[in-house]
Design a protein around this motif. Sequence first.
Motif, PDB file in Angstrom:
ATOM      1  N   SER A 109       0.799  -1.235   0.000  1.00  0.00           N
ATOM      2  CA  SER A 109       0.000   0.000   0.000  1.00  0.00           C
ATOM      3  C   SER A 109       0.828   1.280   0.000  1.00  0.00           C
ATOM      4  O   SER A 109       0.278   2.354   0.182  1.00  0.00           O
ATOM      5  N   ALA A 110       2.124   1.181  -0.221  1.00  0.00           N
ATOM      6  CA  ALA A 110       2.973   2.367  -0.189  1.00  0.00           C
ATOM      7  C   ALA A 110       2.550   3.422  -1.203  1.00  0.00           C
ATOM      8  O   ALA A 110       2.731   4.614  -0.969  1.00  0.00           O
ATOM      9  N   HIS A 111       1.993   3.010  -2.327  1.00  0.00           N
ATOM     10  CA  HIS A 111       1.627   3.954  -3.380  1.00  0.00           C
ATOM     11  C   HIS A 111       0.120   4.067  -3.609  1.00  0.00           C
ATOM     12  O   HIS A 111      -0.317   4.689  -4.571  1.00  0.00           O
ATOM     13  N   THR A 112      -0.640   3.469  -2.730  1.00  0.00           N
ATOM     14  CA  THR A 112      -2.097   3.424  -2.922  1.00  0.00           C
ATOM     15  C   THR A 112      -2.695   4.812  -3.099  1.00  0.00           C
ATOM     16  O   THR A 112      -3.430   5.073  -4.057  1.00  0.00           O
ATOM     17  N   GLU A 113      -2.397   5.714  -2.166  1.00  0.00           N
ATOM     18  CA  GLU A 113      -3.011   7.044  -2.233  1.00  0.00           C
ATOM     19  C   GLU A 113      -2.552   7.815  -3.464  1.00  0.00           C
ATOM     20  O   GLU A 113      -3.369   8.475  -4.119  1.00  0.00           O
ATOM     21  N   ALA A 114      -1.299   7.706  -3.825  1.00  0.00           N
ATOM     22  CA  ALA A 114      -0.814   8.414  -5.008  1.00  0.00           C
ATOM     23  C   ALA A 114      -1.517   7.901  -6.263  1.00  0.00           C
ATOM     24  O   ALA A 114      -1.905   8.691  -7.137  1.00  0.00           O
ATOM     25  N   ILE A 115      -1.693   6.611  -6.347  1.00  0.00           N
ATOM     26  CA  ILE A 115      -2.379   6.026  -7.509  1.00  0.00           C
ATOM     27  C   ILE A 115      -3.834   6.468  -7.537  1.00  0.00           C
ATOM     28  O   ILE A 115      -4.358   6.866  -8.587  1.00  0.00           O
ATOM     29  N   LEU A 116      -4.483   6.408  -6.390  1.00  0.00           N
ATOM     30  CA  LEU A 116      -5.888   6.823  -6.343  1.00  0.00           C
ATOM     31  C   LEU A 116      -6.043   8.300  -6.700  1.00  0.00           C
ATOM     32  O   LEU A 116      -6.994   8.683  -7.374  1.00  0.00           O
ATOM     33  N   ARG A 117      -5.106   9.122  -6.270  1.00  0.00           N
ATOM     34  CA  ARG A 117      -5.156  10.555  -6.647  1.00  0.00           C
ATOM     35  C   ARG A 117      -5.029  10.710  -8.162  1.00  0.00           C
ATOM     36  O   ARG A 117      -5.727  11.511  -8.768  1.00  0.00           O
ATOM     37  N   GLU A 118      -4.141   9.929  -8.769  1.00  0.00           N
ATOM     38  CA  GLU A 118      -4.002   9.983 -10.231  1.00  0.00           C
ATOM     39  C   GLU A 118      -5.287   9.552 -10.917  1.00  0.00           C
ATOM     40  O   GLU A 118      -5.584   9.984 -12.023  1.00  0.00           O
ATOM     41  N   LEU A 119      -6.061   8.710 -10.262  1.00  0.00           N
ATOM     42  CA  LEU A 119      -7.331   8.249 -10.822  1.00  0.00           C
ATOM     43  C   LEU A 119      -8.484   9.202 -10.519  1.00  0.00           C
ATOM     44  O   LEU A 119      -9.616   8.932 -10.902  1.00  0.00           O
ATOM     45  N   GLY A 120      -8.169  10.280  -9.829  1.00  0.00           N
ATOM     46  CA  GLY A 120      -9.176  11.305  -9.604  1.00  0.00           C
ATOM     47  C   GLY A 120      -9.799  11.343  -8.222  1.00  0.00           C
ATOM     48  O   GLY A 120     -10.719  12.128  -7.975  1.00  0.00           O
ATOM     49  N   TYR A 121      -9.349  10.525  -7.306  1.00  0.00           N
ATOM     50  CA  TYR A 121      -9.889  10.555  -5.943  1.00  0.00           C
ATOM     51  C   TYR A 121      -9.363  11.793  -5.222  1.00  0.00           C
ATOM     52  O   TYR A 121      -8.177  12.101  -5.286  1.00  0.00           O
ATOM     53  N   ASP A 122     -10.225  12.483  -4.530  1.00  0.00           N
ATOM     54  CA  ASP A 122      -9.811  13.669  -3.779  1.00  0.00           C
ATOM     55  C   ASP A 122      -9.642  13.309  -2.302  1.00  0.00           C
ATOM     56  O   ASP A 122      -9.827  12.160  -1.899  1.00  0.00           O
ATOM     57  N   ASP A 123      -9.292  14.341  -1.481  1.00  0.00           N
ATOM     58  CA  ASP A 123      -9.050  14.099  -0.058  1.00  0.00           C
ATOM     59  C   ASP A 123     -10.261  13.470   0.626  1.00  0.00           C
ATOM     60  O   ASP A 123     -10.118  12.570   1.454  1.00  0.00           O
ATOM     61  N   ALA A 124     -11.455  13.943   0.305  1.00  0.00           N
ATOM     62  CA  ALA A 124     -12.668  13.430   0.943  1.00  0.00           C
ATOM     63  C   ALA A 124     -12.876  11.951   0.592  1.00  0.00           C
ATOM     64  O   ALA A 124     -13.216  11.143   1.462  1.00  0.00           O
ATOM     65  N   ALA A 125     -12.660  11.603  -0.667  1.00  0.00           N
ATOM     66  CA  ALA A 125     -12.840  10.217  -1.082  1.00  0.00           C
ATOM     67  C   ALA A 125     -11.811   9.315  -0.408  1.00  0.00           C
ATOM     68  O   ALA A 125     -12.138   8.208   0.041  1.00  0.00           O
ATOM     69  N   LEU A 126     -10.571   9.813  -0.315  1.00  0.00           N
ATOM     70  CA  LEU A 126      -9.527   9.022   0.348  1.00  0.00           C
ATOM     71  C   LEU A 126      -9.843   8.859   1.831  1.00  0.00           C
ATOM     72  O   LEU A 126      -9.658   7.769   2.390  1.00  0.00           O
ATOM     73  N   ALA A 127     -10.333   9.911   2.464  1.00  0.00           N
ATOM     74  CA  ALA A 127     -10.699   9.833   3.884  1.00  0.00           C
ATOM     75  C   ALA A 127     -11.815   8.809   4.083  1.00  0.00           C
ATOM     76  O   ALA A 127     -11.793   8.028   5.049  1.00  0.00           O
ATOM     77  N   ARG A 128     -12.772   8.809   3.189  1.00  0.00           N
ATOM     78  CA  ARG A 128     -13.878   7.847   3.272  1.00  0.00           C
ATOM     79  C   ARG A 128     -13.354   6.408   3.115  1.00  0.00           C
ATOM     80  O   ARG A 128     -13.729   5.510   3.871  1.00  0.00           O
ATOM     81  N   LEU A 129     -12.458   6.199   2.173  1.00  0.00           N
ATOM     82  CA  LEU A 129     -11.886   4.864   1.974  1.00  0.00           C
ATOM     83  C   LEU A 129     -11.077   4.418   3.194  1.00  0.00           C
ATOM     84  O   LEU A 129     -11.129   3.253   3.590  1.00  0.00           O
ATOM     85  N   ARG A 130     -10.329   5.369   3.787  1.00  0.00           N
ATOM     86  CA  ARG A 130      -9.583   5.027   5.017  1.00  0.00           C
ATOM     87  C   ARG A 130     -10.537   4.674   6.142  1.00  0.00           C
ATOM     88  O   ARG A 130     -10.327   3.717   6.882  1.00  0.00           O
ATOM     89  N   ALA A 131     -11.621   5.479   6.314  1.00  0.00           N
ATOM     90  CA  ALA A 131     -12.607   5.231   7.377  1.00  0.00           C
ATOM     91  C   ALA A 131     -13.260   3.873   7.189  1.00  0.00           C
ATOM     92  O   ALA A 131     -13.584   3.190   8.166  1.00  0.00           O
ATOM     93  N   GLU A 132     -13.478   3.479   5.938  1.00  0.00           N
ATOM     94  CA  GLU A 132     -14.087   2.171   5.641  1.00  0.00           C
ATOM     95  C   GLU A 132     -13.068   1.029   5.692  1.00  0.00           C
ATOM     96  O   GLU A 132     -13.419  -0.118   5.457  1.00  0.00           O
ATOM     97  N   ARG A 133     -11.811   1.395   5.953  1.00  0.00           N
ATOM     98  CA  ARG A 133     -10.692   0.443   5.997  1.00  0.00           C
ATOM     99  C   ARG A 133     -10.499  -0.279   4.658  1.00  0.00           C
ATOM    100  O   ARG A 133     -10.067  -1.419   4.602  1.00  0.00           O
ATOM    101  N   ALA A 134     -10.892   0.430   3.586  1.00  0.00           N
ATOM    102  CA  ALA A 134     -10.683  -0.117   2.244  1.00  0.00           C
ATOM    103  C   ALA A 134      -9.233   0.110   1.795  1.00  0.00           C
ATOM    104  O   ALA A 134      -8.734  -0.607   0.943  1.00  0.00           O
ATOM    105  N   ILE A 135      -8.622   1.143   2.363  1.00  0.00           N
ATOM    106  CA  ILE A 135      -7.198   1.395   2.098  1.00  0.00           C
ATOM    107  C   ILE A 135      -6.489   1.633   3.400  1.00  0.00           C
ATOM    108  O   ILE A 135      -7.094   1.933   4.417  1.00  0.00           O
TER     109      ILE A 135
END
Length: 135
Positions: A109-135
């Motif tokens: 998962s070292a590059h998960t957030e960077a990849i997701l950002r490149e795919l268009g995920y914003d801070d809110a979406a990443l926070a939601r995924l972290r809260a759901e323990r999806a990432i």
Amino acid sequence: CERVLERPDLARDPRYASNPKRVAAQQELGRVIGEAFSKLTADALIARLEAAGIANARVNDLRQVWEHAQLRARNRWTEVETPVGPIKALVPPGLSADTARMDPVPALSAHTEAILRELGYDDAALARLRAERAI
């Protein structure tokens, strides 16, 4: 046929007189060859193939690859860093140990957030995924 299979009769057999005929009889010939080979050690088979001038190569298992004298002599091994320490890695074909780019292996998962950002995920979406323990 004569030197490797010790079946000179096969070379004169009309069922195998041409490549199309040999292809048509592929299963039968496979059984004949398999039977002859099954009675030989790998070294004995290679000796027969060499004596007959037939190109061949031994298929190595993983340990034989790791310990192959030619890979060691040609400096084909290097080390790469991983999250659990250095490991041996084979230098890619066509490159040398000096020129090959052999980056450290990233942690899970070292590059998960960077990849997701490149795919268009914003801070809110990443926070939601972290809260759901999806990432």
